[in-house]
Scaffold this active site. Structure first.
Site, PDB file in Angstrom:
ATOM      1  N   GLU A 145      13.902  -2.124  52.921  1.00 16.82           N
ATOM      2  CA  GLU A 145      13.276  -1.828  51.648  1.00 16.82           C
ATOM      3  C   GLU A 145      13.759  -0.419  51.294  1.00 16.82           C
ATOM      4  OE1 GLU A 145       9.066  -2.115  52.260  1.00 16.82           O
ATOM      5  OE2 GLU A 145       8.661  -2.013  50.116  1.00 16.82           O
ATOM      6  N   ARG A 163       9.274  -4.244  68.064  1.00 20.18           N
ATOM      7  CA  ARG A 163       9.853  -3.079  67.399  1.00 20.18           C
ATOM      8  C   ARG A 163      10.012  -1.954  68.402  1.00 20.18           C
ATOM      9  NH1 ARG A 163       7.369  -2.052  62.676  1.00 20.18           N
ATOM     10  NH2 ARG A 163       7.940   0.114  62.604  1.00 20.18           N
ATOM     11  N   LYS A 176       7.960   5.214  58.008  1.00 18.04           N
ATOM     12  CA  LYS A 176       8.601   5.914  56.885  1.00 18.04           C
ATOM     13  C   LYS A 176       7.582   6.762  56.131  1.00 18.04           C
ATOM     14  CE  LYS A 176      11.207   2.164  55.676  1.00 18.04           C
ATOM     15  NZ  LYS A 176      11.670   1.212  54.695  1.00 18.04           N
TER      16      LYS A 176
HETATM   17  P1  ATP Z   1       8.457   1.334  58.042  1.00 21.31           P
HETATM   18  O1  ATP Z   1       7.231   0.798  58.713  1.00 21.31           O
HETATM   19  O2  ATP Z   1       8.992   2.556  58.677  1.00 21.31           O
HETATM   20  O3  ATP Z   1       8.298   1.446  56.549  1.00 21.31           O
HETATM   21  P2  ATP Z   1       9.729  -1.156  57.623  1.00 21.31           P
HETATM   22  O4  ATP Z   1       9.737  -2.205  58.653  1.00 21.31           O
HETATM   23  O5  ATP Z   1       8.798  -1.327  56.505  1.00 21.31           O
HETATM   24  O6  ATP Z   1       9.564   0.251  58.321  1.00 21.31           O
HETATM   25  P3  ATP Z   1      12.132  -1.924  56.332  1.00 21.31           P
HETATM   26  O7  ATP Z   1      12.979  -1.133  55.439  1.00 21.31           O
HETATM   27  O8  ATP Z   1      11.427  -3.051  55.768  1.00 21.31           O
HETATM   28  O9  ATP Z   1      11.139  -0.910  57.022  1.00 21.31           O
HETATM   29  O10 ATP Z   1      12.924  -2.345  57.639  1.00 21.31           O
HETATM   30  C1  ATP Z   1      14.130  -3.055  57.642  1.00 21.31           C
HETATM   31  C2  ATP Z   1      14.250  -3.752  58.967  1.00 21.31           C
HETATM   32  O11 ATP Z   1      14.144  -2.813  60.040  1.00 21.31           O
HETATM   33  C3  ATP Z   1      13.163  -4.771  59.159  1.00 21.31           C
HETATM   34  O12 ATP Z   1      13.768  -5.995  59.518  1.00 21.31           O
HETATM   35  C4  ATP Z   1      12.314  -4.222  60.255  1.00 21.31           C
HETATM   36  O13 ATP Z   1      11.829  -5.242  61.054  1.00 21.31           O
HETATM   37  C5  ATP Z   1      13.275  -3.311  61.018  1.00 21.31           C
HETATM   38  N1  ATP Z   1      12.552  -2.214  61.649  1.00 21.31           N
HETATM   39  C6  ATP Z   1      11.795  -1.287  61.051  1.00 21.31           C
HETATM   40  N2  ATP Z   1      11.233  -0.463  61.955  1.00 21.31           N
HETATM   41  C7  ATP Z   1      11.652  -0.883  63.179  1.00 21.31           C
HETATM   42  C8  ATP Z   1      11.421  -0.457  64.535  1.00 21.31           C
HETATM   43  N3  ATP Z   1      10.635   0.577  64.820  1.00 21.31           N
HETATM   44  N4  ATP Z   1      12.038  -1.136  65.522  1.00 21.31           N
HETATM   45  C9  ATP Z   1      12.837  -2.170  65.237  1.00 21.31           C
HETATM   46  N5  ATP Z   1      13.086  -2.620  64.014  1.00 21.31           N
HETATM   47  C10 ATP Z   1      12.505  -2.002  62.981  1.00 21.31           C
HETATM   48 MG    MG Z   2       7.802  -0.907  54.890  1.00 28.09          MG
END
Ligand code: ATP
Ligand code: MG
Length: 616
Positions: A80, A315, A325
């Protein structure tokens, strides 16, 4: 209930992992894991062998007109664009791109930009840069434009109408509170909405009114019609479209209704012919809806079969690090760090300025592996991967971080007044095969800088470096014998005194005849250059600053940055930003952008120490 964002993480049990016996980075074995086993089994069974690919994402008819897909699997990384990527994303990137690479597949980069309010092109660009820097290419074509989920809005709308026609979706006009109350909970089934049994024709008319802007934001939603008594609350008629008058960065004001994430994501995967859709564990409860939706849209002839399948992995949780984030943004906005690329940040841009290499992050991802149970990885595992990668690559150099002057009192007599003796050392003691190690040149004269810690007037037990009467080697130079020191009126040592032992220059015949117990690093006063060296430490004092309701902003390490003025050897004058060095005996450092506010000094950031010393 209307959720606009993705499911939230739930606290998980903590398993500690340690890696005491790392394998060499150049021969990192690809250890099998449950995802590899699934892919191998699918390839063997030919689960996806009949798929077609039309060269671009699209519906069933679009792909049917294409060719049999030459990519054996398709994975995707769907960020995202609402922030900078962090080390957790690096794990996901290495995983998805790595699987595609290893199984002759293609990994897609898709911006999951279905939420109109949060996205920004600054983030889009930084994500593209980060993935490229990590060494990956997406969508099977060099320099391809990333896919954008918002390009699929038309299809998503069409699919919603089809669900309505099939009796699988309805417009609900309950208030958000009513919907929440009527959803029930774990012990209690939900209550049907009074709108649930309207005819498809009525629902279609209402949905079109929603689209046409006839209703206020939040006044109604489109819901999937599944099962209000399902033990999985996500299956109790989840909302799939909401009214939201917001300008979208890609589609402008075309839409005033936007799909919910849980509805959009499976469709995005299916339009792109993803085979293995890999996400983090918190989406596990969404999988039944993922399957339900794609099954009905395949059945309705809209999407190509077989549909993608979702798999969940744990994760990354890294000690001393925050990987949310939102919270990282808080650190930036509240000026706790100097920006997204502050070298203390776990963002990819931050890690890069800290001296991390793509190879070290790939090694890290490989080493921590993928599991189905959440765990915490020790920060030292990440540091170990960097150390391992830089060991053979980083040029050696000498730097004095806490300088005191050493005067060789017999130099003028034995070497000649003002004499500067040229010295040469290899930049790489163990160069990788096929790499020729460059030579470093510097001079030694009557005065050199040494580290304050390398002299003790009264040596503690076992101390082998400079103290009156002791001999040491100035690394790459001569053996010297300490005679004493000079102090100022406050008792602070201003000069260390020694004599040079003639005929002991490193690399000359007979130089080893005088035995010493230690070699110390130094830089000549005549040719040393001043540098700003930023000594970084962990940003948090607590191993899990983000866990158990702790206030992470109260747990910041006040000593996470110390700036010292160092003297470094002349070969470092030509260091380019991003170039890594091992400052002998001190650790690995990376050249940073020169800060013009502080003048034309060279700037180096501490990447990682030579040994894992934190907390010991
Ligand atoms: P945040 O919680 O930091 O906003 P998010 O999962 O919402 O992270 P996205 O931009 O949607 O962020 O993430 C893109 C991809 O990265 C997703 O497929 C998510 O599963 C993966 N991802 C995000 N954080 C982690 C993590 N700590 N470990 C492994 N994969 C991750
Ligand atoms: Mg997110």
């Amino acid at each position: 209930m209307v959720t606009t964002t993705r499911p939230r993480r739930v606290p998980t049990k903590i398993v500690r992992m340690s890696f005491s016996n790392p394998s060499p980075s150049d021969a990192t074995p690809r250890t099998s894991n449950f995802l590899r086993q699934i892919i191998e089994s699918d390839l063997e069974k030919g689960t996806y062998a009949s798929r077609h690919w039309a060269g671009s994402p699209g519906d069933a008819a679009h792909h049917a007109a294409g060719h049999p897909d030459t990519a054996r699997i398709r994975t995707r990384f769907p960020p995202e664009p609402n922030g900078y990527l962090h080390v957790g994303h690096a794990k996901s990137i290495c995983l998805n791109f790595g699987l595609a690479r290893d199984y002759a597949g293609i990994c897609h980069l898709r911006f999951d930009d279905t939420n109109p309010e949060k996205e920004d092109v600054e983030y889009v660009n930084s994500i593209v840069d980060a993935i490229r820097w990590l060494g990956f290419e997406w969508n099977g074509v060099k320099d391809a434009a990333p896919y954008q989920a918002s390009d699929y809005f038309d299809f998503m709308y069409r699919a919603a109408e089809r669900l309505i026609e099939m009796g699988h979706a309805y417009v609900d006009e309950q208030t958000a509170e009513e919907m929440r109350a009527n959803r029930g909970d774990f012990g209690q089934p939900g209550v049907d909405s009074p709108c649930r049994n309207r005819t498809p024709a009525e629902n279609l008319a209402r949905f079109r009114e929603m689209r046409d802007g006839k209703h206020a934001d939040g006044s109604m939603v489109l819901r999937a019609r599944i099962d209000m008594a399902s033990p999985n609350i996500n299956m109790r008629d989840p909302a799939i479209y909401r009214i939201r008058r917001a300008t979208h960065h890609n589609t402008g004001d075309k839409w005033c209704i936007y799909p919910m994430y849980t509805y959009a994501h499976p469709i995005e995967d299916a339009l792109e012919q993803i085979t293995h859709s890999i996400c983090t564990l918190e989406f596990e409860d969404q999988r039944p809806f993922y399957d339900w939706l794609l099954e009905h849209l395949c059945e309705g002839g809209l999407l190509a079969s077989p549909p993608p399948h979702q798999y969940e992995f744990a994760r990354l949780n890294l000690t001393y690090v925050i990987t949310s984030k939102r919270k990282l943004a808080q650190l930036v906005n509240e000026k706790k760090v100097a920006g997204w690329d502050d070298p203390r940040m776990p963002t990819i841009v931050g890690l890069r300025r800290r001296g991390y290499t793509p190879e070290s992050l790939q090694l890290f991802a490989e080493r921590i592996g993928v599991t189905k149970a959440d765990s915490w990885i020790d920060y030292s595992t990440l540091e170990g991967c960097l150390r391992e990668d830089l060991e053979t690559k980083a040029h050696r150099a000498m730097a004095v971080l806490n300088p005191v002057k050493l005067t060789l009192i017999n130099w003028d007599d034995v070497m000649g007044v003002g004499h500067l003796e040229p010295c040469t050392q290899s930049a790489l003691p163990h160069p990788p095969e096929g790499v020729e190690a460059p030579a470093r040149h510097f001079t030694i004269g009557k005065e050199v800088w040494i580290d304050r810690e390398d002299f003790e007037e009264v040596p503690p037990k076992g101390y082998k470096r400079l103290f009156p009467g002791n001999k040491v080697r100035l690394k790459g130079g001569y053996v010297i014998e300490c005679t004493g020191c000079i102090k100022d009126i406050n008792g602070v040592i201003t000069d260390v005194l020694a004599t040079v032992v003639p005929d002991t220059k490193s690399g000359t015949p007979g130089s080893e005849t005088v035995k010493v117990k230690a070699a110390i690093t130094w830089v000549g006063v005549a040719d040393g250059i001043q540098a700003e060296v930023r000594m970084y430490d962990r940003l948090f004092l607590d191993a899990q600053p983000d866990a158990g309701g702790k206030e992470f902003l109260d747990l910041l390490n006040p000593n996470s940055l110390k700036v010292v003025t160092a003297i470094v050897e002349p070969s470092l004058a030509s260091a380019l930003p991003d170039q890594k060095f091992q400052f002998e005996r001190h650790g690995y450092f990376v050249a940073d952008r020169v800060d013009h506010v502080t003048g034309s000094k060279a700037v180096f950031n501490l990447a990682v120490g030579l040994k894992d010393s934190w907390g010991k």
